[in-house]
Design a protein around this motif. Structure first.
Motif, PDB file in Angstrom:
ATOM      1  N   MET A  43       0.826  -1.196   0.000  1.00 58.95           N
ATOM      2  CA  MET A  43       0.000   0.000   0.000  1.00 58.95           C
ATOM      3  C   MET A  43       0.872   1.262   0.000  1.00 58.95           C
ATOM      4  O   MET A  43       0.601   2.220  -0.728  1.00 58.95           O
ATOM      5  N   VAL A  44       1.934   1.254   0.785  1.00 58.10           N
ATOM      6  CA  VAL A  44       2.845   2.398   0.837  1.00 58.10           C
ATOM      7  C   VAL A  44       3.504   2.622  -0.526  1.00 58.10           C
ATOM      8  O   VAL A  44       3.584   3.753  -1.012  1.00 58.10           O
ATOM      9  N   LEU A  45       3.947   1.536  -1.160  1.00 59.01           N
ATOM     10  CA  LEU A  45       4.599   1.664  -2.464  1.00 59.01           C
ATOM     11  C   LEU A  45       3.638   2.197  -3.519  1.00 59.01           C
ATOM     12  O   LEU A  45       4.005   3.057  -4.333  1.00 59.01           O
ATOM     13  N   VAL A  46       2.395   1.726  -3.510  1.00 58.06           N
ATOM     14  CA  VAL A  46       1.416   2.210  -4.476  1.00 58.06           C
ATOM     15  C   VAL A  46       1.132   3.689  -4.231  1.00 58.06           C
ATOM     16  O   VAL A  46       1.049   4.490  -5.170  1.00 58.06           O
ATOM     17  N   THR A  47       1.007   4.064  -2.972  1.00 65.32           N
ATOM     18  CA  THR A  47       0.763   5.467  -2.633  1.00 65.32           C
ATOM     19  C   THR A  47       1.918   6.343  -3.099  1.00 65.32           C
ATOM     20  O   THR A  47       1.718   7.410  -3.690  1.00 65.32           O
ATOM     21  N   GLN A  48       3.153   5.887  -2.857  1.00 61.51           N
ATOM     22  CA  GLN A  48       4.318   6.652  -3.299  1.00 61.51           C
ATOM     23  C   GLN A  48       4.364   6.750  -4.824  1.00 61.51           C
ATOM     24  O   GLN A  48       4.728   7.793  -5.375  1.00 61.51           O
ATOM     25  N   TYR A  49       3.999   5.684  -5.495  1.00 63.59           N
ATOM     26  CA  TYR A  49       3.978   5.684  -6.957  1.00 63.59           C
ATOM     27  C   TYR A  49       3.013   6.760  -7.469  1.00 63.59           C
ATOM     28  O   TYR A  49       3.356   7.569  -8.325  1.00 63.59           O
ATOM     29  N   PHE A  50       1.785   6.772  -6.913  1.00 63.88           N
ATOM     30  CA  PHE A  50       0.805   7.755  -7.360  1.00 63.88           C
ATOM     31  C   PHE A  50       1.219   9.177  -6.989  1.00 63.88           C
ATOM     32  O   PHE A  50       0.979  10.116  -7.760  1.00 63.88           O
ATOM     33  N   ASP A  51       1.832   9.359  -5.833  1.00 70.28           N
ATOM     34  CA  ASP A  51       2.343  10.686  -5.465  1.00 70.28           C
ATOM     35  C   ASP A  51       3.406  11.154  -6.458  1.00 70.28           C
ATOM     36  O   ASP A  51       3.431  12.321  -6.858  1.00 70.28           O
ATOM     37  N   THR A  52       4.264  10.240  -6.859  1.00 67.78           N
ATOM     38  CA  THR A  52       5.312  10.564  -7.829  1.00 67.78           C
ATOM     39  C   THR A  52       4.698  10.932  -9.179  1.00 67.78           C
ATOM     40  O   THR A  52       5.097  11.918  -9.811  1.00 67.78           O
ATOM     41  N   MET A  53       3.714  10.137  -9.622  1.00 73.01           N
ATOM     42  CA  MET A  53       3.044  10.421 -10.890  1.00 73.01           C
ATOM     43  C   MET A  53       2.363  11.791 -10.845  1.00 73.01           C
ATOM     44  O   MET A  53       2.405  12.551 -11.816  1.00 73.01           O
ATOM     45  N   LYS A  54       1.768  12.119  -9.719  1.00 69.15           N
ATOM     46  CA  LYS A  54       1.097  13.417  -9.563  1.00 69.15           C
ATOM     47  C   LYS A  54       2.111  14.550  -9.671  1.00 69.15           C
ATOM     48  O   LYS A  54       1.869  15.552 -10.347  1.00 69.15           O
ATOM     49  N   GLU A  55       3.254  14.403  -9.013  1.00 69.96           N
ATOM     50  CA  GLU A  55       4.291  15.439  -9.052  1.00 69.96           C
ATOM     51  C   GLU A  55       4.831  15.623 -10.464  1.00 69.96           C
ATOM     52  O   GLU A  55       5.006  16.746 -10.934  1.00 69.96           O
TER      53      GLU A  55
END
Length: 92
Positions: A43-55
């Motif tokens: 869950m943490v990795l998926v969240t970080q992935y989406f945060d990165t994509m957003k940035e």
């Protein structure tokens, strides 16, 4: 000496990140019955992935391209490009 101190600071920062993740995983696992540490890390990795994509998506003039890597990844990318080209030809 300054490079040593810089390296020491980076090492301590990395350790703090690991400690924070460990505490978060353990806390979540205890408070949400039935979850495993692997579930939480996924869950943490998926969240970080989406945060990165957003940035990246929000940055002006962004030209980043993400290409999957690993066994069979090239075949998957090539297949997707091939299928996309065929769809483009069929539609025109």
């Amino acid at each position: 000496m300054s490079k040593y101190l810089s390296g020491l600071g980076i090492a301590r920062q990395g350790q703090a990140i690991v400690d924070g993740l460990r505490d978060s995983v353990l806390g979540f696992s205890v408070n949400v019955p039935g979850t495993t540490p692997k579930d939480v890390m996924d869950m943490v990795l998926v969240t970080q992935y989406f945060d990165t994509m957003k940035e990246i998506g929000g940055a002006l003039k962004s030209s980043a391209v993400f290409i999957p890597h690993g066994p069979g990844a090239f075949r998957d990318v090539a297949s997707q490009i091939h299928d996309g080209l065929l769809q483009g030809f069929v539609q025109h």
